[in-house]
Scaffold this motif. Sequence first.
Motif, PDB file in Angstrom:
ATOM      1  N   GLU A  84      36.921  32.954  27.924  1.00 39.30           N
ATOM      2  CA  GLU A  84      38.197  33.333  28.544  1.00 39.30           C
ATOM      3  C   GLU A  84      38.057  34.637  29.329  1.00 39.30           C
ATOM      4  O   GLU A  84      38.633  34.787  30.403  1.00 39.30           O
ATOM      5  CB  GLU A  84      39.302  33.441  27.500  1.00 39.30           C
ATOM      6  CG  GLU A  84      40.684  33.557  28.101  1.00 39.30           C
ATOM      7  CD  GLU A  84      41.042  32.428  29.064  1.00 39.30           C
ATOM      8  OE1 GLU A  84      41.650  32.734  30.117  1.00 39.30           O
ATOM      9  OE2 GLU A  84      40.719  31.259  28.791  1.00 39.30           O
ATOM     10  N   ALA A  85      37.273  35.580  28.806  1.00 38.73           N
ATOM     11  CA  ALA A  85      37.015  36.825  29.540  1.00 38.73           C
ATOM     12  C   ALA A  85      36.309  36.519  30.857  1.00 38.73           C
ATOM     13  O   ALA A  85      36.628  37.111  31.895  1.00 38.73           O
ATOM     14  CB  ALA A  85      36.180  37.773  28.683  1.00 38.73           C
ATOM     15  N   ASP A  86      35.376  35.588  30.826  1.00 44.34           N
ATOM     16  CA  ASP A  86      34.675  35.186  32.044  1.00 44.34           C
ATOM     17  C   ASP A  86      35.655  34.586  33.053  1.00 44.34           C
ATOM     18  O   ASP A  86      35.566  34.875  34.255  1.00 44.34           O
ATOM     19  CB  ASP A  86      33.573  34.184  31.697  1.00 44.34           C
ATOM     20  CG  ASP A  86      32.719  33.851  32.895  1.00 44.34           C
ATOM     21  OD1 ASP A  86      32.051  34.768  33.427  1.00 44.34           O
ATOM     22  OD2 ASP A  86      32.726  32.668  33.326  1.00 44.34           O
ATOM     23  N   GLN A  87      36.603  33.796  32.582  1.00 47.29           N
ATOM     24  CA  GLN A  87      37.610  33.223  33.472  1.00 47.29           C
ATOM     25  C   GLN A  87      38.474  34.311  34.110  1.00 47.29           C
ATOM     26  O   GLN A  87      38.817  34.233  35.286  1.00 47.29           O
ATOM     27  CB  GLN A  87      38.491  32.220  32.717  1.00 47.29           C
ATOM     28  CG  GLN A  87      37.784  30.926  32.359  1.00 47.29           C
ATOM     29  CD  GLN A  87      37.263  30.220  33.597  1.00 47.29           C
ATOM     30  OE1 GLN A  87      37.971  30.037  34.583  1.00 47.29           O
ATOM     31  NE2 GLN A  87      35.999  29.832  33.551  1.00 47.29           N
ATOM     32  N   VAL A  88      38.817  35.326  33.324  1.00 45.64           N
ATOM     33  CA  VAL A  88      39.582  36.459  33.868  1.00 45.64           C
ATOM     34  C   VAL A  88      38.784  37.125  34.987  1.00 45.64           C
ATOM     35  O   VAL A  88      39.308  37.400  36.069  1.00 45.64           O
ATOM     36  CB  VAL A  88      39.941  37.474  32.763  1.00 45.64           C
ATOM     37  CG1 VAL A  88      40.510  38.758  33.358  1.00 45.64           C
ATOM     38  CG2 VAL A  88      40.922  36.868  31.767  1.00 45.64           C
ATOM     39  N   GLY A  89      37.511  37.385  34.726  1.00 41.95           N
ATOM     40  CA  GLY A  89      36.658  38.006  35.744  1.00 41.95           C
ATOM     41  C   GLY A  89      36.594  37.170  37.008  1.00 41.95           C
ATOM     42  O   GLY A  89      36.672  37.699  38.127  1.00 41.95           O
ATOM     43  N   ARG A  90      36.469  35.866  36.866  1.00 42.23           N
ATOM     44  CA  ARG A  90      36.411  34.979  38.040  1.00 42.23           C
ATOM     45  C   ARG A  90      37.730  34.989  38.822  1.00 42.23           C
ATOM     46  O   ARG A  90      37.728  34.980  40.058  1.00 42.23           O
ATOM     47  CB  ARG A  90      36.067  33.557  37.608  1.00 42.23           C
ATOM     48  CG  ARG A  90      34.642  33.429  37.105  1.00 42.23           C
ATOM     49  CD  ARG A  90      34.365  32.041  36.534  1.00 42.23           C
ATOM     50  NE  ARG A  90      33.064  31.984  35.924  1.00 42.23           N
ATOM     51  CZ  ARG A  90      31.932  31.754  36.573  1.00 42.23           C
ATOM     52  NH1 ARG A  90      31.954  31.568  37.882  1.00 42.23           N
ATOM     53  NH2 ARG A  90      30.780  31.715  35.941  1.00 42.23           N
ATOM     54  N   ARG A  91      38.856  35.026  38.099  1.00 41.53           N
ATOM     55  CA  ARG A  91      40.161  35.084  38.784  1.00 41.53           C
ATOM     56  C   ARG A  91      40.309  36.380  39.570  1.00 41.53           C
ATOM     57  O   ARG A  91      40.884  36.397  40.667  1.00 41.53           O
ATOM     58  CB  ARG A  91      41.304  34.938  37.782  1.00 41.53           C
ATOM     59  CG  ARG A  91      41.489  33.523  37.316  1.00 41.53           C
ATOM     60  CD  ARG A  91      42.723  33.389  36.432  1.00 41.53           C
ATOM     61  NE  ARG A  91      42.392  32.449  35.375  1.00 41.53           N
ATOM     62  CZ  ARG A  91      42.406  32.701  34.078  1.00 41.53           C
ATOM     63  NH1 ARG A  91      42.808  33.854  33.626  1.00 41.53           N
ATOM     64  NH2 ARG A  91      42.053  31.790  33.207  1.00 41.53           N
ATOM     65  N   ILE A  92      39.793  37.451  39.014  1.00 40.16           N
ATOM     66  CA  ILE A  92      39.863  38.739  39.713  1.00 40.16           C
ATOM     67  C   ILE A  92      39.017  38.695  40.979  1.00 40.16           C
ATOM     68  O   ILE A  92      39.461  39.119  42.053  1.00 40.16           O
ATOM     69  CB  ILE A  92      39.450  39.887  38.776  1.00 40.16           C
ATOM     70  CG1 ILE A  92      40.512  40.068  37.683  1.00 40.16           C
ATOM     71  CG2 ILE A  92      39.231  41.182  39.562  1.00 40.16           C
ATOM     72  CD1 ILE A  92      40.098  40.987  36.562  1.00 40.16           C
ATOM     73  N   VAL A  93      37.816  38.192  40.877  1.00 32.93           N
ATOM     74  CA  VAL A  93      36.946  38.080  42.062  1.00 32.93           C
ATOM     75  C   VAL A  93      37.608  37.182  43.104  1.00 32.93           C
ATOM     76  O   VAL A  93      37.614  37.507  44.299  1.00 32.93           O
ATOM     77  CB  VAL A  93      35.541  37.561  41.663  1.00 32.93           C
ATOM     78  CG1 VAL A  93      34.728  37.193  42.895  1.00 32.93           C
ATOM     79  CG2 VAL A  93      34.805  38.605  40.824  1.00 32.93           C
ATOM     80  N   ASP A  94      38.194  36.076  42.669  1.00 39.84           N
ATOM     81  CA  ASP A  94      38.882  35.178  43.608  1.00 39.84           C
ATOM     82  C   ASP A  94      40.071  35.861  44.280  1.00 39.84           C
ATOM     83  O   ASP A  94      40.392  35.563  45.433  1.00 39.84           O
ATOM     84  CB  ASP A  94      39.364  33.917  42.893  1.00 39.84           C
ATOM     85  CG  ASP A  94      38.222  33.004  42.477  1.00 39.84           C
ATOM     86  OD1 ASP A  94      37.082  33.188  42.964  1.00 39.84           O
ATOM     87  OD2 ASP A  94      38.469  32.098  41.636  1.00 39.84           O
ATOM     88  N   ALA A  95      40.720  36.778  43.585  1.00 35.52           N
ATOM     89  CA  ALA A  95      41.886  37.463  44.153  1.00 35.52           C
ATOM     90  C   ALA A  95      41.506  38.303  45.371  1.00 35.52           C
ATOM     91  O   ALA A  95      42.343  38.538  46.244  1.00 35.52           O
ATOM     92  CB  ALA A  95      42.552  38.334  43.091  1.00 35.52           C
ATOM     93  N   TYR A  96      40.267  38.744  45.441  1.00 37.21           N
ATOM     94  CA  TYR A  96      39.834  39.507  46.618  1.00 37.21           C
ATOM     95  C   TYR A  96      39.812  38.641  47.874  1.00 37.21           C
ATOM     96  O   TYR A  96      39.926  39.148  48.979  1.00 37.21           O
ATOM     97  CB  TYR A  96      38.447  40.118  46.397  1.00 37.21           C
ATOM     98  CG  TYR A  96      38.481  41.412  45.620  1.00 37.21           C
ATOM     99  CD1 TYR A  96      38.948  42.581  46.211  1.00 37.21           C
ATOM    100  CD2 TYR A  96      38.057  41.467  44.304  1.00 37.21           C
ATOM    101  CE1 TYR A  96      38.993  43.767  45.507  1.00 37.21           C
ATOM    102  CE2 TYR A  96      38.081  42.655  43.587  1.00 37.21           C
ATOM    103  CZ  TYR A  96      38.558  43.791  44.195  1.00 37.21           C
ATOM    104  OH  TYR A  96      38.595  44.971  43.496  1.00 37.21           O
ATOM    105  N   GLN A  97      39.661  37.346  47.718  1.00 35.88           N
ATOM    106  CA  GLN A  97      39.608  36.464  48.877  1.00 35.88           C
ATOM    107  C   GLN A  97      40.997  36.077  49.379  1.00 35.88           C
ATOM    108  O   GLN A  97      41.134  35.581  50.491  1.00 35.88           O
ATOM    109  CB  GLN A  97      38.810  35.210  48.543  1.00 35.88           C
ATOM    110  CG  GLN A  97      37.356  35.539  48.264  1.00 35.88           C
ATOM    111  CD  GLN A  97      36.541  34.311  47.916  1.00 35.88           C
ATOM    112  OE1 GLN A  97      37.072  33.231  47.722  1.00 35.88           O
ATOM    113  NE2 GLN A  97      35.237  34.493  47.853  1.00 35.88           N
TER     114      GLN A  97
END
Length: 137
Positions: A84-97
Amino acid sequence: MAALFGASIAGLTSVVTQRTQAKAQWIAHDRIRRQDLYKEFIEEASHCYVHALQHDEPDLAALVGLFAKISRMRVQSSTEVANEADQVGRRIVDAYQAPEKTFLQLREMLADGSIDVLGRFSDVCRAEFDSLRAQQF
């Protein structure tokens, strides 16, 4: 014979009691260590997410710190928490796009709940702590 038997029972009881106390102390220490890690992750993820919503250029140093905490979770935490922490990190990276958000858009995201990228992570952490608490008693 009775004295020898009594001494053996007392010694065995002492060993079992010490082992039980040691396990309880280890679980309590492990729980505190995880709480500290999760607190740091939540704070850092929140800062990174706000930055991602307002900028299109990532804060690489902050993201590296965030993913370092995720790696620590892979070692210390349950698989569910680490995933779940990994999913949070991925959502944050996606938010930059995504396009930068205005204050009005942030308000709308707050109203519809879409701003909460940490809700599921918090729920999984709580379940993990409940499981640890059950092991302690």
